[in-house]
Design an enzyme around this catalytic site. Structure first.
Site, mmCIF file in Angstrom:
data_model
loop_
_atom_site.group_PDB
_atom_site.id
_atom_site.type_symbol
_atom_site.label_atom_id
_atom_site.label_comp_id
_atom_site.label_asym_id
_atom_site.label_seq_id
_atom_site.Cartn_x
_atom_site.Cartn_y
_atom_site.Cartn_z
ATOM 1 N N ILE A 20 1.001 -1.365 0.034
ATOM 2 C CA ILE A 20 0.079 -0.122 -0.112
ATOM 3 C C ILE A 20 0.981 1.484 -0.150
ATOM 4 O O ILE A 20 0.648 2.017 -0.734
ATOM 5 C CB ILE A 20 -0.934 -0.040 1.497
ATOM 6 C CG1 ILE A 20 -2.200 -1.119 1.017
ATOM 7 C CG2 ILE A 20 -1.605 1.340 1.341
ATOM 8 C CD1 ILE A 20 -2.846 -1.418 2.350
ATOM 9 N N ASP A 39 11.269 3.616 4.990
ATOM 10 C CA ASP A 39 11.115 2.000 5.103
ATOM 11 C C ASP A 39 12.286 1.581 5.539
ATOM 12 O O ASP A 39 13.445 1.966 5.353
ATOM 13 C CB ASP A 39 10.885 1.467 3.686
ATOM 14 C CG ASP A 39 9.722 0.216 3.897
ATOM 15 O OD1 ASP A 39 10.207 -0.528 4.531
ATOM 16 O OD2 ASP A 39 8.713 0.293 3.348
ATOM 17 N N ASP A 56 13.632 3.238 10.560
ATOM 18 C CA ASP A 56 12.769 2.202 11.509
ATOM 19 C C ASP A 56 11.850 3.214 12.487
ATOM 20 O O ASP A 56 12.621 4.097 13.219
ATOM 21 C CB ASP A 56 13.772 1.364 12.326
ATOM 22 C CG ASP A 56 12.978 0.476 13.127
ATOM 23 O OD1 ASP A 56 11.779 0.436 13.289
ATOM 24 O OD2 ASP A 56 13.679 -0.581 13.626
ATOM 25 N N TYR A 148 -3.092 -7.539 16.321
ATOM 26 C CA TYR A 148 -3.165 -6.609 15.195
ATOM 27 C C TYR A 148 -4.428 -5.809 15.269
ATOM 28 O O TYR A 148 -4.211 -4.592 15.039
ATOM 29 C CB TYR A 148 -3.334 -7.493 13.804
ATOM 30 C CG TYR A 148 -3.338 -6.430 12.560
ATOM 31 C CD1 TYR A 148 -2.040 -5.837 11.969
ATOM 32 C CD2 TYR A 148 -4.556 -6.422 11.807
ATOM 33 C CE1 TYR A 148 -2.236 -5.135 11.070
ATOM 34 C CE2 TYR A 148 -4.578 -5.694 10.647
ATOM 35 C CZ TYR A 148 -3.598 -5.109 10.280
ATOM 36 O OH TYR A 148 -3.579 -4.297 9.296
ATOM 37 N N ALA A 181 -6.179 -6.597 1.741
ATOM 38 C CA ALA A 181 -5.579 -6.134 0.494
ATOM 39 C C ALA A 181 -4.604 -6.958 0.004
ATOM 40 O O ALA A 181 -4.008 -7.794 0.650
ATOM 41 C CB ALA A 181 -5.011 -4.585 0.695
#
Length: 257
Positions: A20, A39, A56, A148, A181
């Site tokens: 995404i 990233d 990070d 999560y 997704a």
């Protein structure tokens, strides 16, 4: 979003190296923004309008340094997309404290660290916006996703609290809630399952439109929430889930075929 919608604006996308986040970064670039991709593996994108930074989001010093570099490079920061996140499987009893802390550190505190460091620059922007990547897991109970789901529920609450705190400063805060997704993490889950084809069919079937959400569809929603066109939209969640949150369609019958 039309080309040129974000001309002159600078956006920062965490977790922008894949899935995404990569689609979001590409969409911002296509719409005229300059983009910093943060990233652990930001990829190889390059060019005068794209800055890639290894970062990070668990490391506050690294986050602050990356945001400072972004502002030094582009001269401003207008949009932050807190997309970096990790998945976790299991019930509340299945994960250790260390795993719970790992998920919350990346998914929740990562967004906190990035937003906190970006606020001084966003306050100077005439078009400031923060968009969090939340999840259907924040509003719908999914099996084996306790940690999560808890992290994404926190992101939804954080979105509304931040919107209340920072709208008077001219900073809009919203979140996008994707359904399941087609991302690298989901593909890894499918590959690890006993019957990947059956698991994919099950994931697709639980979304009313009958398929996985694409990263590009989520990116389009993020761009809308971040755009000047959404200047009166704050503290909201935009669902991109094929109707999974709100719709309960009847199973097809022979007469429907």
């Amino acid at each position: 979003m039309a080309n040129g919608q974000f001309d002159g604006l600078a956006a920062l996308v965490t977790g922008g190296g894949s899935g995404i986040g990569k689609a979001v970064a590409a969409a911002f670039l296509a719409a005229g923004a300059r983009v910093a991709v943060l990233d652990l593996d930001p990829g190889a994108a390059s060019g005068p309008d794209c800055l890639t930074l290894t970062c990070d989001v668990r490391d506050d010093v690294a986050v602050r340094a990356s945001i400072a570099t972004t502002v030094e490079t582009f001269g401003r920061l207008d949009i932050v997309v807190n997309n970096a996140g990790i998945g976790a499987q299991g019930t509340v009893a299945d994960n250790t404290d260390d795993e719970w802390l790992r998920v919350l550190d990346v998914n929740v505190l990562g967004a906190v660290r990035v937003s906190r460091a970006a606020l001084p620059y966003l306050r100077e922007s005439p078009a400031a916006a923060i968009v969090h990547t939340c999840s259907i897991a924040a509003t719908t109970g999914l099996p084996d996703r306790a940690a999560y789901s808890a992290s994404k529920g926190a992101i939804l609450a954080l979105t509304r609290a931040m919107a209340a705190d920072h709208l008077p400063e001219g900073i809009r805060v919203n979140c996008v809630n994707p359904g399941t997704a087609d991302t690298p993490w989901v593909q890894r889950l499918l590959a690890a399952s006993v019957d990947p084809a059956a698991e994919l069919a099950a994931l697709a079937a639980r979304q009313p439109h009958g398929r996985l959400v694409t990263p590009e569809e989520v990116a389009a929603a993020v761009l809308y929430l971040a755009s000047p066109a959404a200047a009166s939209t704050a503290g909201t969640m935009l669902e991109v889930d094929g109707g999974m949150h709100s719709l309960r369609l009847r199973p097809p019958t022979d007469s429907d075929r």
